[in-house]
Design an enzyme around this catalytic site. Structure first.
Site, PDB file in Angstrom:
ATOM      1  N   ASP A  39       0.908  -1.083  -0.103  1.00  0.00           N
ATOM      2  CA  ASP A  39       0.049   0.034  -0.032  1.00  0.00           C
ATOM      3  C   ASP A  39       0.787   1.302  -0.026  1.00  0.00           C
ATOM      4  O   ASP A  39       1.700   1.492   0.783  1.00  0.00           O
ATOM      5  CB  ASP A  39      -0.941   0.000   1.250  1.00  0.00           C
ATOM      6  N   THR A  80      -6.904   3.619  -2.618  1.00  0.00           N
ATOM      7  CA  THR A  80      -6.833   2.132  -2.372  1.00  0.00           C
ATOM      8  C   THR A  80      -7.828   1.296  -2.767  1.00  0.00           C
ATOM      9  O   THR A  80      -7.352   0.186  -3.575  1.00  0.00           O
ATOM     10  CB  THR A  80      -6.566   2.108  -0.922  1.00  0.00           C
ATOM     11  N   ASN A 101     -12.819   4.707  -2.354  1.00  0.00           N
ATOM     12  CA  ASN A 101     -12.836   3.912  -1.083  1.00  0.00           C
ATOM     13  C   ASN A 101     -14.352   4.250  -0.505  1.00  0.00           C
ATOM     14  O   ASN A 101     -14.881   3.269   0.247  1.00  0.00           O
ATOM     15  CB  ASN A 101     -11.974   4.509   0.069  1.00  0.00           C
ATOM     16  N   ASP A 163     -10.044  -4.121   5.317  1.00  0.00           N
ATOM     17  CA  ASP A 163     -11.101  -4.750   4.939  1.00  0.00           C
ATOM     18  C   ASP A 163     -11.107  -4.918   3.480  1.00  0.00           C
ATOM     19  O   ASP A 163     -11.327  -5.654   2.753  1.00  0.00           O
ATOM     20  CB  ASP A 163     -12.683  -4.570   5.409  1.00  0.00           C
ATOM     21  N   ARG A 164     -11.183  -3.799   2.863  1.00  0.00           N
ATOM     22  CA  ARG A 164     -11.360  -3.428   1.428  1.00  0.00           C
ATOM     23  C   ARG A 164     -10.249  -4.148   0.513  1.00  0.00           C
ATOM     24  O   ARG A 164     -10.315  -4.600  -0.523  1.00  0.00           O
ATOM     25  CB  ARG A 164     -11.480  -2.065   1.067  1.00  0.00           C
ATOM     26  N   HIS A 308       0.860   8.078   5.158  1.00  0.00           N
ATOM     27  CA  HIS A 308      -0.023   9.213   5.633  1.00  0.00           C
ATOM     28  C   HIS A 308       0.257  10.029   6.727  1.00  0.00           C
ATOM     29  O   HIS A 308      -0.048  11.219   6.865  1.00  0.00           O
ATOM     30  CB  HIS A 308      -1.484   8.455   5.643  1.00  0.00           C
ATOM     31  N   ASP A 351      -1.143  -0.046  -4.834  1.00  0.00           N
ATOM     32  CA  ASP A 351      -2.295   0.406  -5.384  1.00  0.00           C
ATOM     33  C   ASP A 351      -2.154   1.862  -5.526  1.00  0.00           C
ATOM     34  O   ASP A 351      -3.131   2.178  -6.537  1.00  0.00           O
ATOM     35  CB  ASP A 351      -3.145   0.059  -3.958  1.00  0.00           C
ATOM     36  N   HIS A 352      -1.258   2.576  -5.262  1.00  0.00           N
ATOM     37  CA  HIS A 352      -0.962   3.881  -5.588  1.00  0.00           C
ATOM     38  C   HIS A 352       0.322   4.077  -4.900  1.00  0.00           C
ATOM     39  O   HIS A 352       1.054   3.567  -4.247  1.00  0.00           O
ATOM     40  CB  HIS A 352      -2.044   4.705  -4.869  1.00  0.00           C
ATOM     41  N   HIS A 482      -2.681  10.845  -1.518  1.00  0.00           N
ATOM     42  CA  HIS A 482      -2.557  10.319  -2.739  1.00  0.00           C
ATOM     43  C   HIS A 482      -3.980  10.740  -3.659  1.00  0.00           C
ATOM     44  O   HIS A 482      -4.972  11.119  -2.927  1.00  0.00           O
ATOM     45  CB  HIS A 482      -2.087   9.331  -3.094  1.00  0.00           C
TER      46      HIS A 482
END
Length: 543
Positions: A39, A80, A101, A163-164, A308, A351-352, A482
């Site tokens: 991530d 994400t 998200n 979770d995602r 972050h 993811d980014h 991001h």
């Protein structure tokens, strides 16, 4: 027997042998595929800390595997849930439907979290953290297609703190998806997958590993004066943990964690916990030991939380990657011993990425600042059109309009969007603002225009999009975030290693959407049903 006839028989036999070899190769499959999404991993992190990595983690992947050095995200925004969905569907948000998200339903105004499912319940927790499913994902994943191709003999499992990032990669048909519930410091799941946690998950949770990991302060792995790729500790643009007076090492996790259990996520220990749970999942489901290829999806999420909070140039981010490198090395050694070197296929991507912290950029005279969501827009539209409340909010860099109110008041929607674009273009840090429904008439350069279109789903996305100037973003004054089209957000690593992968690297342009079709080509199975990517030929070994 005549010599010509004998030669013909030999040639025919050789041809049959060759054909048999080709068929055997065609049917050969890896025992296990492991997809690792780190991530918020910018591409340059592969090399920024390269001299400090050990031999068995990132260096092993680059030394044994194939690196697609110019891999890009081709959608906006770069978030994400969107990234994970795109990696595993080979599709874009316009098609797979995960546009952020969270998002606002443009018809009802209802705000949705990406994996929210009110029909399901938590398993392993009394909290609402398990009321989740992949039902909002509109396309199949490569993990779904593997299950379909083997008539569900393949086993698929998703693992993440988030979770995602567990649910979306594992797809619609997995054997399980698991994520961390901070309220009980345990991995949980949803009734979408099962009615109770498997025994191996219960045993893992019973070990209370989060508490053990947080029982010691977070100190730097090496002497702090050796972190030459990072700014000095206690930079003003770094964020702090709750209760801290300054963002400095050592971080007193034994004191911080009991008061704020979420803090585990923003330490390297979150990645350690994730990979330990991944090993338990391999053993719990006996992955890689069956007659069909299995698939394990892993998201190392702590890199995102640390990024972050502290920003890319922090010692915390450097230390997190040095520790992740060690964790990956141990994990690859585990796979060698458990599954067999050369018998598993692993890919690593992100993811980014992330922008530098605004404070860091200002410190070094690099343009950049924070976009401010202003309330003037709704007031302007009320004055112009006689009705208030026409804007629900500015989320995911989109303006979300109250479409039902516009319709009931019989207002000119196109005129409202035109006034909105006109106002936005006057705001500091806004480089482009576009009515996506009429983007063909907008003077927006490529690839930005295509990225906007790829991310636009009219049912889940506001119809006016904001594109900030480089270095500008929606976020906080400390740390970073991001979401934009710039290289720092969309240039991601992509490295394949293991089964049938030849060592090498390429600077050819590839895209996040190319990952799923590459796996499909290697396995000789169907691509996901919304796939728009292409196989990376240097990885598949096919002409």
């Amino acid at each position: 027997m005549s010599k010509p006839f004998s030669a013909m028989l030999l040639a025919g036999a050789f041809a049959l042998m060759q054909g048999g070899t080709v068929m055997a190769q065609a049917n050969e499959q890896p025992k296990l595929i492991v997809g690792i999404v780190v991530d918020q991993m910018r591409w340059d992190y592969l090399y920024r800390y390269y001299d400090r990595y050990g031999a068995g983690g990132f260096k092993r992947m680059l030394g044994e595997g194939f690196s697609c050095e110019n891999t890009y995200i081709s959608h906006l925004p770069s978030f994400t849930a969107v990234g994970h969905s795109t990696v595993y569907t080979g599709s874009v948000p316009a098609i797979h439907g995960i546009t952020g998200n969270d998002w606002t339903d443009q018809l009802t105004g209802r705000h949705w979290y990406c994996t929210e499912d009110t029909t399901e319940q938590s398993v392993g927790s009394s909290s609402a953290a398990g009321k989740m499913s992949p039902r909002n994902l509109l396309a199949s994943t490569i993990t779904d297609e593997l299950r379909l191709a083997t008539n569900f003999r393949s086993k698929v499992v998703g693992v993440s703190l988030k979770d995602r990032a567990s649910i979306l990669p594992a797809g619609h048909t997995p054997n399980g998806a698991f994520w961390l519930d901070d309220s009980n410091a345990s991995f949980i799941t949803s009734t979408y997958y099962m009615k109770e946690l498997p025994e191996w998950v219960q045993k893992f949770n019973a070990k209370k590993e989060p508490a053990q990991l947080m029982s010691k302060p977070w100190e730097t792995l090496y002497p702090i004066n050796t972190y030459l790729q990072s700014s000095a500790d206690n930079s003003k643009w770094e964020g702090t943990y709750t209760g801290e007076t300054a963002p400095v090492f050592p971080h007193n996790m034994p004191e911080i964690y009991p008061k704020n259990p979420v803090s585990l996520r923003a330490t390297p220990s979150g990645n350690t916990l994730t990979l330990d749970f991944a090993k338990a999942a391999i053993e719990g489901y006996n992955l890689g030991k069956g007659t069909a290829t299995d698939f394990l999806t892993i998201n190392c999420a702590s890199t995102d939380y640390v990024g972050h909070q502290f920003g890319p140039n922090s010692i915390e981010v450097e230390d997190t990657y040095l520790r992740l490198d060690k964790d990956l090395a141990a994990f690859f050694t585990y796979l060698d011993q458990r599954v067999g070197k050369g018998k598993y296929l692993v890919f690593l991507t992100a993811d980014h990425g992330a922008a530098h912290a605004v404070g860091f950029m200002k410190e070094h005279n690099i343009p950049g600042d924070l976009l401010v969501n202003k309330n003037e827009l709704d007031g302007l539209l009320k004055e112009k059109f006689g009705t208030g409340g026409l804007v629900r909010g500015l989320w995911n860099y989109h303006v979300n309009f109250n479409v039902s109110r516009i319709d009931s008041a019989k207002l000119d929607y196109d005129a409202i969007k035109k006034e909105t674009v006109k106002w936005l273009l006057k705001q500091p840090g806004v480089q482009f603002a576009v009515d996506v429904d009429n983007i063909g008439n907008s003077a927006i350069p490529e690839p930005i225009k295509s990225m906007i279109i790829n991310g636009y789903n009219p049912k889940r996305t506001g119809s006016v999009m904001i594109v900030p100037e480089p270095g500008w973003y929606q976020g906080a004054a400390t740390g970073t975030t991001h979401g934009n089209w710039n290289a720092y957000d969309v240039h991601i690593p992509l490295v394949f290693m293991g089964w049938h992968v030849k060592h090498g690297a390429s600077n050819d342009i590839t895209h996040m959407t190319d990952i799923a079709p590459t796996i499909a080509a290697m396995l000789r199975i169907q691509m996901p049903n919304g796939c728009v990517g292409k196989p990376v030929k240097q990885v598949t070994g096919q002409p």
